[in-house]
Motif scaffolding. Structure first.
Motif, PDB file in Angstrom:
ATOM      1  N   THR A  13       0.807  -1.198   0.065  1.00  9.06           N
ATOM      2  CA  THR A  13       0.108  -0.150   0.067  1.00  9.06           C
ATOM      3  C   THR A  13       0.866   1.331   0.058  1.00  9.06           C
ATOM      4  O   THR A  13       0.584   2.021  -0.735  1.00  9.06           O
ATOM      5  CB  THR A  13      -0.886   0.172   1.131  1.00  9.06           C
ATOM      6  N   VAL A  14       1.967   1.340   0.724  1.00  9.41           N
ATOM      7  CA  VAL A  14       2.794   2.473   0.915  1.00  9.41           C
ATOM      8  C   VAL A  14       3.395   2.664  -0.572  1.00  9.41           C
ATOM      9  O   VAL A  14       3.555   3.637  -0.966  1.00  9.41           O
ATOM     10  CB  VAL A  14       3.870   2.314   1.859  1.00  9.41           C
ATOM     11  N   TRP A  15       3.965   1.623  -1.149  1.00  5.46           N
ATOM     12  CA  TRP A  15       4.665   1.720  -2.210  1.00  5.46           C
ATOM     13  C   TRP A  15       3.768   2.147  -3.476  1.00  5.46           C
ATOM     14  O   TRP A  15       4.194   3.107  -4.503  1.00  5.46           O
ATOM     15  CB  TRP A  15       5.417   0.502  -2.773  1.00  5.46           C
ATOM     16  N   LYS A  16       2.560   1.607  -3.400  1.00  8.20           N
ATOM     17  CA  LYS A  16       1.548   2.163  -4.406  1.00  8.20           C
ATOM     18  C   LYS A  16       1.380   3.509  -4.375  1.00  8.20           C
ATOM     19  O   LYS A  16       1.218   3.987  -5.209  1.00  8.20           O
ATOM     20  CB  LYS A  16       0.282   1.246  -4.293  1.00  8.20           C
ATOM     21  N   ARG A  17       1.357   3.961  -3.040  1.00  5.16           N
ATOM     22  CA  ARG A  17       1.021   5.440  -2.971  1.00  5.16           C
ATOM     23  C   ARG A  17       1.906   6.344  -3.097  1.00  5.16           C
ATOM     24  O   ARG A  17       1.872   7.408  -3.749  1.00  5.16           O
ATOM     25  CB  ARG A  17       0.515   5.697  -1.194  1.00  5.16           C
ATOM     26  N   ARG A  18       3.242   5.748  -2.870  1.00  2.00           N
ATOM     27  CA  ARG A  18       4.610   6.512  -3.462  1.00  2.00           C
ATOM     28  C   ARG A  18       4.614   6.461  -4.828  1.00  2.00           C
ATOM     29  O   ARG A  18       5.157   7.678  -5.531  1.00  2.00           O
ATOM     30  CB  ARG A  18       5.724   6.120  -2.618  1.00  2.00           C
ATOM     31  N   PHE A  19       4.492   5.622  -5.642  1.00  5.08           N
ATOM     32  CA  PHE A  19       4.427   5.280  -7.132  1.00  5.08           C
ATOM     33  C   PHE A  19       3.174   6.278  -7.696  1.00  5.08           C
ATOM     34  O   PHE A  19       3.630   7.226  -8.513  1.00  5.08           O
ATOM     35  CB  PHE A  19       4.103   3.957  -7.534  1.00  5.08           C
ATOM     36  N   ALA A  20       2.270   6.703  -6.825  1.00  7.25           N
ATOM     37  CA  ALA A  20       1.155   7.428  -7.277  1.00  7.25           C
ATOM     38  C   ALA A  20       1.506   8.775  -7.266  1.00  7.25           C
ATOM     39  O   ALA A  20       1.407   9.847  -8.125  1.00  7.25           O
ATOM     40  CB  ALA A  20      -0.176   7.288  -6.761  1.00  7.25           C
ATOM     41  N   ALA A  50       3.834  13.835  -9.591  1.00  3.45           N
ATOM     42  CA  ALA A  50       4.699  15.151  -9.623  1.00  3.45           C
ATOM     43  C   ALA A  50       5.119  15.135 -10.928  1.00  3.45           C
ATOM     44  O   ALA A  50       5.060  16.312 -11.407  1.00  3.45           O
ATOM     45  CB  ALA A  50       5.651  14.827  -8.657  1.00  3.45           C
ATOM     46  N   ARG A  51       5.438  14.048 -11.778  1.00  2.00           N
ATOM     47  CA  ARG A  51       5.861  14.306 -12.846  1.00  2.00           C
ATOM     48  C   ARG A  51       4.993  14.598 -13.979  1.00  2.00           C
ATOM     49  O   ARG A  51       5.513  15.366 -14.959  1.00  2.00           O
ATOM     50  CB  ARG A  51       6.579  12.752 -13.454  1.00  2.00           C
ATOM     51  N   MET A  90      12.884  12.131   1.162  1.00  3.63           N
ATOM     52  CA  MET A  90      11.710  12.501   2.246  1.00  3.63           C
ATOM     53  C   MET A  90      11.394  11.133   2.738  1.00  3.63           C
ATOM     54  O   MET A  90      11.478  10.908   4.052  1.00  3.63           O
ATOM     55  CB  MET A  90      10.612  13.412   1.762  1.00  3.63           C
ATOM     56  N   TRP A  91      11.162  10.184   1.777  1.00  2.75           N
ATOM     57  CA  TRP A  91      10.687   8.777   2.212  1.00  2.75           C
ATOM     58  C   TRP A  91      11.852   7.789   2.734  1.00  2.75           C
ATOM     59  O   TRP A  91      11.512   7.191   3.862  1.00  2.75           O
ATOM     60  CB  TRP A  91      10.039   8.191   0.995  1.00  2.75           C
ATOM     61  N   ARG A  92      12.938   8.147   2.316  1.00  3.88           N
ATOM     62  CA  ARG A  92      14.130   7.693   3.020  1.00  3.88           C
ATOM     63  C   ARG A  92      14.406   7.760   4.478  1.00  3.88           C
ATOM     64  O   ARG A  92      14.648   7.196   5.039  1.00  3.88           O
ATOM     65  CB  ARG A  92      15.351   7.733   2.017  1.00  3.88           C
ATOM     66  N   ARG A  93      14.142   9.216   4.632  1.00  6.94           N
ATOM     67  CA  ARG A  93      14.199   9.621   6.070  1.00  6.94           C
ATOM     68  C   ARG A  93      13.121   8.998   6.940  1.00  6.94           C
ATOM     69  O   ARG A  93      13.374   8.446   7.967  1.00  6.94           O
ATOM     70  CB  ARG A  93      14.203  11.175   6.159  1.00  6.94           C
TER      71      ARG A  93
END
Length: 84
Positions: free
Chosen positions: A13-20, A25-26, A75-78
């Motif tokens: 779920t987290v990775w899907k949100r991050r991908f979206a 942004a792009r 930001m996500w890495r932090r």
């Protein structure tokens, strides 16, 4: 009591949100870029185009395309290092 989903489903779920968010942004950066092209060469803001304003938007769109995903990743890495 509500149970949390298994860790793999939560990670998905987290990775899907991050991908979206990265894709969004792009896409926004691409729209800003093309808006700059339209303003520079079209009659969007004034007849004959407005090259100075269009060039500024093209540069901002390009910078956004390059920098936004990197800033999101940082930001996500932090966040990930703080939660673990």
């Amino acid at each position: 009591m509500d149970e949390l989903p298994p860790p793999s489903a939560l990670d998905e779920t987290v990775w899907k949100r991050r991908f979206a968010l990265t894709t969004g942004a792009r896409l926004i950066a691409l729209l800003i870029f093309f808006l700059g092209i339209a303003i520079a060469y079209g009659d969007v803001l004034r007849p004959g185009g407005w090259p100075q304003v269009g060039a500024i938007l093209v540069i901002l769109g390009t910078l956004d395309m390059v920098l936004a995903p990197r800033l999101l990743r940082r930001m996500w890495r932090r966040q990930d290092s703080e939660t673990r």
